[in-house]
Scaffold this motif. Structure first.
Motif, PDB file in Angstrom:
ATOM      1  N   GLU A 175       1.129  -1.163   0.223  1.00 26.61           N
ATOM      2  CA  GLU A 175       0.016   0.070   0.123  1.00 26.61           C
ATOM      3  C   GLU A 175       0.680   1.086   0.020  1.00 26.61           C
ATOM      4  O   GLU A 175       0.813   1.970   0.844  1.00 26.61           O
ATOM      5  CB  GLU A 175      -0.970  -0.086   1.110  1.00 26.61           C
ATOM      6  CG  GLU A 175      -2.082  -1.047   1.096  1.00 26.61           C
ATOM      7  CD  GLU A 175      -2.602  -1.006   2.388  1.00 26.61           C
ATOM      8  OE1 GLU A 175      -2.898  -0.332   3.244  1.00 26.61           O
ATOM      9  OE2 GLU A 175      -3.219  -2.292   2.427  1.00 26.61           O
ATOM     10  N   GLY A 194      -2.005   3.954  -3.152  1.00 27.17           N
ATOM     11  CA  GLY A 194      -2.341   2.516  -3.101  1.00 27.17           C
ATOM     12  C   GLY A 194      -1.714   1.527  -3.794  1.00 27.17           C
ATOM     13  O   GLY A 194      -2.175   0.326  -3.788  1.00 27.17           O
ATOM     14  N   LYS A 195      -0.813   1.792  -4.435  1.00 24.02           N
ATOM     15  CA  LYS A 195       0.301   0.874  -5.327  1.00 24.02           C
ATOM     16  C   LYS A 195       1.294   0.376  -4.722  1.00 24.02           C
ATOM     17  O   LYS A 195       1.900   1.114  -3.918  1.00 24.02           O
ATOM     18  CB  LYS A 195       0.429   1.503  -6.501  1.00 24.02           C
ATOM     19  CG  LYS A 195      -0.460   2.047  -7.693  1.00 24.02           C
ATOM     20  CD  LYS A 195      -0.022   2.402  -8.945  1.00 24.02           C
ATOM     21  CE  LYS A 195      -1.187   2.928  -9.692  1.00 24.02           C
ATOM     22  NZ  LYS A 195      -0.862   4.211 -10.251  1.00 24.02           N
TER      23      LYS A 195
END
Ligand code: GSH
Length: 214
Positions: free
Chosen positions: A59, A63-64
């Motif tokens: 995260e 959010g990657k």
């Protein structure tokens, strides 16, 4: 959950301490540097310098997933992510940057050379480099001792910062680089203060080696 690629060393331990203090869930992925596991292609993709520690945070920004190598960069990332152990104001951040860079550039590389040269059996081979790195190690402990006079933490008031975690990882090995903390009373008091923290204790207790079979 963050994956922490690490081993039972000063640079590895400082990230374990930070993660524990920050209360971030993580999983230890042991990279056994005594068995030369660093050049494995999967690990090199995460840590191109083939050194521990490194992390993968599923995260990360946006959010990657993101990977981070170099312990100083990891500490800065974790402080940014959590908003912990790093002051919010610029004036407060500067000493944290300074003392983090001081550790990364000196109070680690120099101490590590003492560890390395103490293992050289031939006295003639090791005498000059060992004396040089031991002298520099003592000078650095002296710098830290002066900085800690009248202070609880290296770069902040009231609560430690990531700079304390970074420096602690190496001070934890003072016996190995043959430094008597009693000669540096402010460092000794700080060391005891830091080691009394439950998060720090958990960070040093978490297994970072594989249990040997048999
Ligand atoms: N500047 C790097 C240094 C990392 C480093 O030297 N790690 C050591 C363990 S403390 C390592 O991976 N050694 C394995 C090797 O030398 O091949 C950092 O702070 O992350």
């Amino acid at each position: 959950m963050i994956d922490l690629f690490t081993f039972d060393t000063p640079n590895g331990r400082k990230i374990g301490v930070a993660l524990e203090e920050m209360g971030l869930p993580y999983r230890v992925r042991v990279v056994d540097i005594t068995k030369g596991e660093q050049p494995a292609p999967d690990f090199l993709r995460i840590s191109p310098n083939s050194r521990i520690p490194a992390i993968v945070d599923p995260e990360g920004p946006g959010g990657k997933p993101v990977s981070v190598f170099e312990s100083g960069a990891i500490l800065l990332y974790l402080a940014e992510k959590t908003g912990r152990f790093m002051p919010r104001d610029l004036a407060g951040r500067i000493p944290v940057w300074e003392w983090l860079m001081w550790q990364m550039g000196g109070f680690g590389p120099m101490l590590g050379q003492v560890h390395a040269y103490l293992q050289v059996a031939d006295e003639a081979d090791r005498r000059h480099p060992l004396a040089r790195y031991q002298t520099e190690t003592h000078r650095l402990y002296g710098v830290l001792d002066r900085r800690l006079a009248g202070r609880d933490f290296v770069a902040t008031e009231g609560e430690p910062s990531i700079a304390d975690f970074a420096i602690l990882g190496w001070a934890w090995r003072h016996e190995r680089h043959r430094v008597d903390l009693g000669a540096y009373p402010n460092v000794q008091a700080w060391y005891q203060r830091m080691m009394a923290r439950p998060g720090v204790q958990r960070g040093f207790a978490v297994p970072m080696r594989r249990a040997e079979a048999g």
